[in-house]
Write an enzyme that holds these catalytic residues in place. Structure first.
Site, PDB file in Angstrom:
ATOM      1  CE  LYS A 127      -5.410  17.301  18.741  1.00 44.47           C
ATOM      2  NZ  LYS A 127      -6.195  16.621  17.706  1.00 44.47           N
ATOM      3  NE  ARG A 152     -11.225  18.686  20.609  1.00 44.76           N
ATOM      4  CZ  ARG A 152     -10.676  17.553  21.079  1.00 44.76           C
ATOM      5  NH1 ARG A 152      -9.625  17.595  21.841  1.00 44.76           N
ATOM      6  NH2 ARG A 152     -11.177  16.397  20.724  1.00 44.76           N
ATOM      7  NE  ARG A 174      -7.399   7.459  17.288  1.00 41.52           N
ATOM      8  CZ  ARG A 174      -7.427   8.753  17.573  1.00 41.52           C
ATOM      9  NH1 ARG A 174      -6.328   9.475  17.537  1.00 41.52           N
ATOM     10  NH2 ARG A 174      -8.563   9.329  17.875  1.00 41.52           N
ATOM     11  NE  ARG A 225     -10.675   7.837  21.243  1.00 47.98           N
ATOM     12  CZ  ARG A 225     -10.057   9.005  21.084  1.00 47.98           C
ATOM     13  NH1 ARG A 225      -8.753   9.097  21.262  1.00 47.98           N
ATOM     14  NH2 ARG A 225     -10.722  10.075  20.762  1.00 47.98           N
ATOM     15  NE  ARG A 245     -13.550  12.448  17.895  1.00 46.14           N
ATOM     16  CZ  ARG A 245     -12.484  11.666  17.990  1.00 46.14           C
ATOM     17  NH1 ARG A 245     -12.478  10.484  17.422  1.00 46.14           N
ATOM     18  NH2 ARG A 245     -11.422  12.076  18.642  1.00 46.14           N
TER      19      ARG A 245
HETATM   20  P1  AMP Z   1      -9.531  13.521  21.987  1.00 42.86           P
HETATM   21  O1  AMP Z   1      -8.937  12.303  22.583  1.00 42.86           O
HETATM   22  O2  AMP Z   1      -8.715  14.771  22.228  1.00 42.86           O
HETATM   23  O3  AMP Z   1      -9.897  13.352  20.531  1.00 42.86           O
HETATM   24  O4  AMP Z   1     -10.917  13.781  22.767  1.00 42.86           O
HETATM   25  C1  AMP Z   1     -11.976  12.828  22.755  1.00 42.86           C
HETATM   26  C2  AMP Z   1     -13.276  13.502  23.122  1.00 42.86           C
HETATM   27  O5  AMP Z   1     -13.172  14.065  24.438  1.00 42.86           O
HETATM   28  C3  AMP Z   1     -13.682  14.662  22.234  1.00 42.86           C
HETATM   29  O6  AMP Z   1     -14.370  14.245  21.071  1.00 42.86           O
HETATM   30  C4  AMP Z   1     -14.579  15.465  23.181  1.00 42.86           C
HETATM   31  O7  AMP Z   1     -15.842  14.866  23.312  1.00 42.86           O
HETATM   32  C5  AMP Z   1     -13.854  15.318  24.492  1.00 42.86           C
HETATM   33  N1  AMP Z   1     -12.842  16.395  24.705  1.00 42.86           N
HETATM   34  C6  AMP Z   1     -11.488  16.235  24.824  1.00 42.86           C
HETATM   35  N2  AMP Z   1     -10.877  17.421  25.015  1.00 42.86           N
HETATM   36  C7  AMP Z   1     -11.868  18.350  25.013  1.00 42.86           C
HETATM   37  C8  AMP Z   1     -11.905  19.771  25.157  1.00 42.86           C
HETATM   38  N3  AMP Z   1     -10.785  20.488  25.341  1.00 42.86           N
HETATM   39  N4  AMP Z   1     -13.116  20.384  25.098  1.00 42.86           N
HETATM   40  C9  AMP Z   1     -14.243  19.684  24.928  1.00 42.86           C
HETATM   41  N5  AMP Z   1     -14.295  18.367  24.775  1.00 42.86           N
HETATM   42  C10 AMP Z   1     -13.126  17.687  24.826  1.00 42.86           C
END
Ligand code: AMP
Length: 210
Positions: A13, A88, A123, A156, A167
């Site tokens: 994404k 989410r 990654r 990360r 996740r």
């Molecule tokens: P991402 O980079 O989008 O994979 O997000 C990394 C982490 O940030 C996720 O595993 C969540 O812990 C948190 N996070 C990011 N976006 C959201 C969201 N819209 N709602 C809840 N947690 C989020």
């Protein structure tokens, strides 16, 4: 164009959002990047979010809704935006709608869990600017160094294999139901993950007609 990108963590994404952002001259809003910056800077939001992020859980909806409502008021969002990683959950989508946040299309990048687990192990992320690379499919020009800002790339914490599995479970339970939510509104489009970034971009462009 007001677009949501849906898909499992590691579906691509962020990578596709960056490409589409440049192509359409509209910003990408990534709640993951905003939260990582908050954690790094030790802000109150960051302190709250860190424990959830480290174990692969979702940050509470009210934190996210506050972040997104504030960000979308910035002038650069007036002509459209790409939302990467938000909403989410169904309550986040409902709260966004209740706050008047408009969406034209929710585009889901479809990919199986096994491919994700393999992919996440390669990654590499820039802790300074949030840019994302992959050792095999999207390597930086100089190994271990961010093309955009020259910082040293890191794995990360939440890309560790056991956290990736957590996740993915969270994704299937909390986020995947959003496909049916947007389908009911006639806004869902899907695209299958392709072997390369370029082919996935081409499939997305075809699906969106851009
Ligand atoms: P991402 O980079 O989008 O994979 O997000 C990394 C982490 O940030 C996720 O595993 C969540 O812990 C948190 N996070 C990011 N976006 C959201 C969201 N819209 N709602 C809840 N947690 C989020």
């Amino acid at each position: 164009m007001k677009l949501i990108l849906l898909g499992a963590p590691g579906a691509g994404k962020g990578t596709q959002a960056d490409i589409l952002s440049r192509m359409l001259s509209i910003p990408t809003i990534s709640t993951g990047n905003i939260l990582r910056a908050a954690v790094k800077n030790g802000t109150p939001v960051g302190l709250k979010a860190k424990e959830y992020m480290d174990r692969g859980a979702l940050v509470p909806d009210e934190v996210i809704i506050g972040i997104i409502a504030e960000r979308l008021q910035q002038p650069d969002c007036a002509e459209g935006y790409i939302l990467d990683g938000v909403p989410r959950t169904i309550p986040q989508a409902e709260a966004m709608a209740a706050n008047g946040i408009a969406i034209d299309t929710a585009l889901s990048i479809e990919i199986d869990d096994e491919t994700i687990i393999q992919r996440m192990s390669g990654r590499r992320t820039c802790p300074n600017c949030g840019a994302s690379f992959h050792v095999a499919s999207n390597p930086p020009k100089q190994e271990g160094i961010c093309d955009a800002c020259g910082s040293e790339l890191v794995v990360r914490k939440d890309d560790a294999p056991e956290t990736v599995k957590a996740r993915l479970e969270t994704y299937h339970r909390e986020t995947e139901p959003l496909k049916a939510y947007y389908e009911k509104q006639g806004k869902l489009k899907t695209v299958a993950n392709q072997p390369t970034i370029e082919e996935t971009t081409a499939a997305i462009r075809k699906t969106l007609g851009i």
